[in-house]
Each structure stands twice: as C-alpha cells, then as structure tokens.
Enzyme design. Structure first.
Site: not given
Length: 159
Positions: A17, A41, A90, A128
């Site tokens: 990040h 989440k 990514r 994460s």
C-alpha cells in the site's frame, strides 16, 4: 491541482500500500488516503487504529492526507474535489476486480477517473489478509508492514 483518492480498508496497511501511495504522490498534487469499511470483511483493527498506522507510515509525504470514511467512494471523491481514484493492482486477479469496480464507479460519476498502479514486484504477493494469517501463527511480518503494524499484530495474536 489534481486531487486523487485512494480508498481501502487497509487492515492493516502494508508496504505494498505504501509503495502505491508513494508513487501516486509523485503523480498527483494531493492524495487522500481514506480508511474505509469493507462490508465483506470483518476488520481486525479499528478504524482509528488503521488510520494511525497509515498516518505513521505516510508521515514523510507532504501531499498525502489520511482520512476515515463510511461513504461510497465516488461520493467521497466528489466531496473532496478528487477527480481521480487510485487503485493498486498486484496481478491479474486484482486487475479483473479493479476493472469491474472502475466500470461501476464510472457509471456512478463519469467525471471521476480510475488510475490503476501496479504494485512493485517485491510487494506483489502481499495482502493484508495474508499478513494477518502469518502473524496469527507467530510468523515474522516485519518485512511486509511498518514496525508499528508488526508490533500491533504481534500483540493481537500473542498466545
């Protein structure tokens, strides 16, 4: 002056990040990093904790401001006067997801553009979720996250 918004849950912020934000800060005049809620989440850290981690990790960037938000990203961008949404990518799985989100955001407000920035190669494997998994089993995450985050993860998962 071009203002950009990079919104995410950042639970927690990783060096991936930070890399995207640093590169975006060289492209845009002002970057807002919004610590947001991801309804899919359950956050490990509170919004305030995540904001503190981000502020600490990004303190050297003069044109970056960390904020918190519970708003739809496009609405927040409008409120801030941001005309660009920054997203880190990514790999190909991220690309498909981010392209879909960009398309929906364009339908919500076609004046706000999405810019996808690929994560640096050495951070492409970071997420994460993966960092939390490593920390949960007492793995060393110090290569992947700022020191304050590594310490907080160790404390959360102390046996």
């Amino acid at each position: 002056m071009t203002k950009a918004l990079y919104a995410g849950s950042f639970d927690p912020i990783t060096f991936g990040h930070v890399d995207v934000i640093q590169r975006a800060s060289r492209i845009f005049d002002q970057i807002y990093v919004a610590i947001s809620i991801n309804t899919h989440k359950h956050a490990l850290f509170t919004t305030d904790e995540r904001a503190a981690f981000a502020k600490s990790a990004l303190r050297q960037l003069d044109n970056v401001e960390v904020i918190t938000s519970e708003e739809l990203t496009v609405n927040l961008a409008r409120q801030l006067g941001a005309t660009v949404l920054v997203r880190g990518v990514r790999g190909s799985a991220d690309l498909d997801t981010e392209m879909s989100i960009a398309g929906l955001n364009e339908k919500l407000d076609d004046r706000i553009q999405t810019v996808l920035l690929p994560t640096a190669a050495n951070y492409r494997d970071l997420s994460s979720s993966m960092i939390k998994e490593i920390a949960k089993f007492q793995g060393d995450v110090s290569k992947f996250v700022p020191k304050s985050v590594a310490a907080a993860l160790a404390a959360k998962y102390a046996k």
